[in-house]
Design a protein around this motif. Structure first.
Motif, PDB file in Angstrom:
ATOM      1  N   MET A 156       0.840  -1.176   0.000  1.00 30.08           N
ATOM      2  CA  MET A 156       0.000   0.000   0.000  1.00 30.08           C
ATOM      3  C   MET A 156       0.884   1.237   0.000  1.00 30.08           C
ATOM      4  SD  MET A 156      -2.764   1.304   2.807  1.00 30.08           S
ATOM      5  CE  MET A 156      -4.061   0.280   2.208  1.00 30.08           C
ATOM      6  N   ASP A 157       0.589   2.175  -0.890  1.00 30.41           N
ATOM      7  CA  ASP A 157       1.330   3.433  -0.929  1.00 30.41           C
ATOM      8  C   ASP A 157       1.050   4.243   0.326  1.00 30.41           C
ATOM      9  OD1 ASP A 157       2.275   2.820  -3.426  1.00 30.41           O
ATOM     10  OD2 ASP A 157       0.916   4.166  -4.494  1.00 30.41           O
ATOM     11  N   MET A 158       2.078   4.912   0.820  1.00 30.45           N
ATOM     12  CA  MET A 158       1.934   5.877   1.907  1.00 30.45           C
ATOM     13  C   MET A 158       2.659   7.133   1.452  1.00 30.45           C
ATOM     14  SD  MET A 158       2.482   3.806   5.395  1.00 30.45           S
ATOM     15  CE  MET A 158       1.607   2.303   5.723  1.00 30.45           C
ATOM     16  N   LYS A 159       1.896   8.111   1.054  1.00 34.19           N
ATOM     17  CA  LYS A 159       2.469   9.314   0.458  1.00 34.19           C
ATOM     18  C   LYS A 159       2.524  10.437   1.480  1.00 34.19           C
ATOM     19  CE  LYS A 159       0.819   7.957  -4.029  1.00 34.19           C
ATOM     20  NZ  LYS A 159      -0.031   8.257  -5.160  1.00 34.19           N
ATOM     21  N   LEU A 160       3.679  11.092   1.560  1.00 32.01           N
ATOM     22  CA  LEU A 160       3.815  12.245   2.430  1.00 32.01           C
ATOM     23  C   LEU A 160       3.001  13.379   1.833  1.00 32.01           C
ATOM     24  CD1 LEU A 160       5.138  13.585   4.889  1.00 32.01           C
ATOM     25  CD2 LEU A 160       7.018  14.231   3.380  1.00 32.01           C
ATOM     26  N   GLU A 161       2.025  13.867   2.576  1.00 31.09           N
ATOM     27  CA  GLU A 161       1.093  14.861   2.069  1.00 31.09           C
ATOM     28  C   GLU A 161       1.368  16.261   2.593  1.00 31.09           C
ATOM     29  OE1 GLU A 161      -2.333  15.868  -0.234  1.00 31.09           O
ATOM     30  OE2 GLU A 161      -1.306  13.959  -0.114  1.00 31.09           O
ATOM     31  N   VAL A 162       1.652  16.373   3.904  1.00 36.09           N
ATOM     32  CA  VAL A 162       1.746  17.688   4.537  1.00 36.09           C
ATOM     33  C   VAL A 162       2.866  17.707   5.566  1.00 36.09           C
ATOM     34  CG1 VAL A 162       0.547  19.336   6.056  1.00 36.09           C
ATOM     35  CG2 VAL A 162      -0.727  18.164   4.255  1.00 36.09           C
ATOM     36  N   VAL A 163       3.584  18.815   5.624  1.00 42.05           N
ATOM     37  CA  VAL A 163       4.553  19.099   6.675  1.00 42.05           C
ATOM     38  C   VAL A 163       4.007  20.291   7.446  1.00 42.05           C
ATOM     39  CG1 VAL A 163       6.903  19.865   7.173  1.00 42.05           C
ATOM     40  CG2 VAL A 163       6.492  18.225   5.324  1.00 42.05           C
ATOM     41  N   VAL A 164       3.921  20.165   8.770  1.00 43.90           N
ATOM     42  CA  VAL A 164       3.402  21.244   9.607  1.00 43.90           C
ATOM     43  C   VAL A 164       4.560  22.136  10.041  1.00 43.90           C
ATOM     44  CG1 VAL A 164       2.196  21.826  11.758  1.00 43.90           C
ATOM     45  CG2 VAL A 164       1.465  19.836  10.409  1.00 43.90           C
ATOM     46  N   LEU A 165       4.400  23.430   9.812  1.00 41.35           N
ATOM     47  CA  LEU A 165       5.408  24.411  10.200  1.00 41.35           C
ATOM     48  C   LEU A 165       4.912  25.207  11.397  1.00 41.35           C
ATOM     49  CD1 LEU A 165       6.352  25.931   6.716  1.00 41.35           C
ATOM     50  CD2 LEU A 165       7.542  24.135   7.980  1.00 41.35           C
ATOM     51  N   PRO A 166       5.683  25.239  12.478  1.00 40.07           N
ATOM     52  CA  PRO A 166       5.315  26.093  13.602  1.00 40.07           C
ATOM     53  C   PRO A 166       5.752  27.531  13.323  1.00 40.07           C
ATOM     54  CG  PRO A 166       7.264  24.812  14.149  1.00 40.07           C
ATOM     55  CD  PRO A 166       6.846  24.396  12.773  1.00 40.07           C
ATOM     56  N   VAL A 167       4.810  28.477  13.430  1.00 42.49           N
ATOM     57  CA  VAL A 167       5.094  29.878  13.103  1.00 42.49           C
ATOM     58  C   VAL A 167       4.503  30.796  14.170  1.00 42.49           C
ATOM     59  CG1 VAL A 167       5.122  29.356  10.630  1.00 42.49           C
ATOM     60  CG2 VAL A 167       3.030  30.234  11.666  1.00 42.49           C
ATOM     61  N   THR A 168       4.987  32.032  14.198  1.00 42.44           N
ATOM     62  CA  THR A 168       4.456  33.013  15.156  1.00 42.44           C
ATOM     63  C   THR A 168       3.411  33.927  14.532  1.00 42.44           C
ATOM     64  OG1 THR A 168       6.302  34.492  14.660  1.00 42.44           O
ATOM     65  CG2 THR A 168       6.536  33.076  16.583  1.00 42.44           C
ATOM     66  N   ASP A 169       3.548  34.244  13.257  1.00 37.10           N
ATOM     67  CA  ASP A 169       2.646  35.187  12.593  1.00 37.10           C
ATOM     68  C   ASP A 169       2.151  34.544  11.298  1.00 37.10           C
ATOM     69  OD1 ASP A 169       1.595  37.253  10.919  1.00 37.10           O
ATOM     70  OD2 ASP A 169       2.755  38.754  12.016  1.00 37.10           O
ATOM     71  N   VAL A 170       0.909  34.073  11.322  1.00 35.90           N
ATOM     72  CA  VAL A 170       0.349  33.327  10.200  1.00 35.90           C
ATOM     73  C   VAL A 170       0.327  34.166   8.921  1.00 35.90           C
ATOM     74  CG1 VAL A 170      -1.693  32.112   9.337  1.00 35.90           C
ATOM     75  CG2 VAL A 170      -1.020  31.874  11.733  1.00 35.90           C
ATOM     76  N   ASP A 171      -0.116  35.396   9.012  1.00 33.39           N
ATOM     77  CA  ASP A 171      -0.225  36.230   7.808  1.00 33.39           C
ATOM     78  C   ASP A 171       1.144  36.550   7.217  1.00 33.39           C
ATOM     79  OD1 ASP A 171      -3.060  36.399   7.594  1.00 33.39           O
ATOM     80  OD2 ASP A 171      -3.047  37.764   9.304  1.00 33.39           O
ATOM     81  N   ARG A 172       2.126  36.830   8.071  1.00 28.70           N
ATOM     82  CA  ARG A 172       3.486  37.100   7.587  1.00 28.70           C
ATOM     83  C   ARG A 172       4.052  35.869   6.879  1.00 28.70           C
ATOM     84  NH1 ARG A 172       8.297  37.739  11.870  1.00 28.70           N
ATOM     85  NH2 ARG A 172       7.620  35.599  12.150  1.00 28.70           N
ATOM     86  N   THR A 173       3.831  34.694   7.473  1.00 25.65           N
ATOM     87  CA  THR A 173       4.329  33.448   6.872  1.00 25.65           C
ATOM     88  C   THR A 173       3.626  33.173   5.548  1.00 25.65           C
ATOM     89  OG1 THR A 173       4.826  32.576   9.060  1.00 25.65           O
ATOM     90  CG2 THR A 173       4.662  30.981   7.259  1.00 25.65           C
ATOM     91  N   LYS A 174       2.321  33.384   5.522  1.00 20.25           N
ATOM     92  CA  LYS A 174       1.554  33.169   4.283  1.00 20.25           C
ATOM     93  C   LYS A 174       2.081  34.074   3.177  1.00 20.25           C
ATOM     94  CE  LYS A 174      -3.141  33.514   2.450  1.00 20.25           C
ATOM     95  NZ  LYS A 174      -4.549  33.748   2.785  1.00 20.25           N
ATOM     96  N   GLN A 175       2.300  35.342   3.499  1.00 19.16           N
ATOM     97  CA  GLN A 175       2.817  36.290   2.506  1.00 19.16           C
ATOM     98  C   GLN A 175       4.201  35.858   2.009  1.00 19.16           C
ATOM     99  OE1 GLN A 175       3.048  40.318   3.910  1.00 19.16           O
ATOM    100  NE2 GLN A 175       3.855  41.082   1.978  1.00 19.16           N
ATOM    101  N   PHE A 176       5.057  35.394   2.924  1.00 20.27           N
ATOM    102  CA  PHE A 176       6.402  34.960   2.546  1.00 20.27           C
ATOM    103  C   PHE A 176       6.333  33.829   1.519  1.00 20.27           C
ATOM    104  CE2 PHE A 176       9.901  31.918   3.171  1.00 20.27           C
ATOM    105  CZ  PHE A 176      10.987  32.725   2.866  1.00 20.27           C
ATOM    106  N   TYR A 177       5.595  32.760   1.829  1.00 19.70           N
ATOM    107  CA  TYR A 177       5.562  31.615   0.909  1.00 19.70           C
ATOM    108  C   TYR A 177       4.823  31.939  -0.389  1.00 19.70           C
ATOM    109  CZ  TYR A 177       7.799  28.748   4.412  1.00 19.70           C
ATOM    110  OH  TYR A 177       8.707  28.228   5.292  1.00 19.70           O
TER     111      TYR A 177
END
Length: 190
Positions: free
Chosen positions: A1-22
């Motif tokens: 059975m395939d097991m595909k890596l889907e998501v990596v969780v990043l711990p951040v302090t400012d969600v909007d700043r991080t969103k804008q960066f990426y």
């Protein structure tokens, strides 16, 4: 059975700043869901089947605690230049030498899996660009061909190999599509 890596969780302090960066790096926004007590943002790097999640109420990890997550590229120098063009502080290219230690510059033979550059997001989560030009045998993350001619060549090679397979077994293989698919995946770029 395939097991595909889907998501990596990043711990951040400012969600909007991080969103804008990426997003400034060209990462696609897949979701931004506010549940009141928590918020989940999902972005995906160009060409990737794995995404990142960050937000509020989704991890208790220390912001900046994710280290050396790999982003695979076919040309580390071009990828580095593109990031720098987006205003990202990205390292100079470096490589692993014969002893496995890091040394400055691109790998002398441009060896696959050997050249890197690194950068961090605003919280200090770090990323490694790794140049991979030829996958190790059996390692594929999808079968893709650069042109119709490349696909045609691969089909002809699979047909020839399958013909030999049927000669060895002495019978028609009703499962030839599965055989072709496995052969083409295993021999892509070979």
């Amino acid at each position: 059975m395939d097991m595909k890596l889907e998501v990596v969780v990043l711990p951040v302090t400012d969600v909007d700043r991080t969103k804008q960066f990426y997003q400034s790096l060209g990462w696609r926004e897949d979701a931004d869901i506010d549940f009141g007590a928590s918020r989940i943002v999902q972005l995906t790097p160009p060409g990737s089947s794995t995404s990142v999640h960050f937000g509020t109420g989704i991890t208790d990890a220390t912001p900046g605690g994710v280290r050396n997550t790999y982003l695979v590229v076919t040309d580390v120098e071009a990828a580095r230049a593109e990031l720098a063009g987006h205003g990202v502080a990205v390292s100079e290219v470096f490589h692993r030498d014969a002893s496995g230690a890091f040394a400055p510059g691109i790998h002398p033979d441009r060896g696959t899996y050997s050249s890197f550059a690194s950068f961090s997001d605003p919280d200090g989560n770090t990323w490694l660009l790794q140049e991979i030009t030829d996958r190790f045998p059996g390692r594929v993350d999808g079968v893709a061909y650069g042109s119709a001619e490349d696909l045609e060549r691969a089909l002809r090679e699979a047909a020839a190999a399958h013909g030999e397979h049927e000669k060895e077994t002495g019978e028609y293989d009703e499962q030839w599509p599965a055989w072709y698919a496995r052969y083409m995946a295993d021999h892509q770029g070979a």
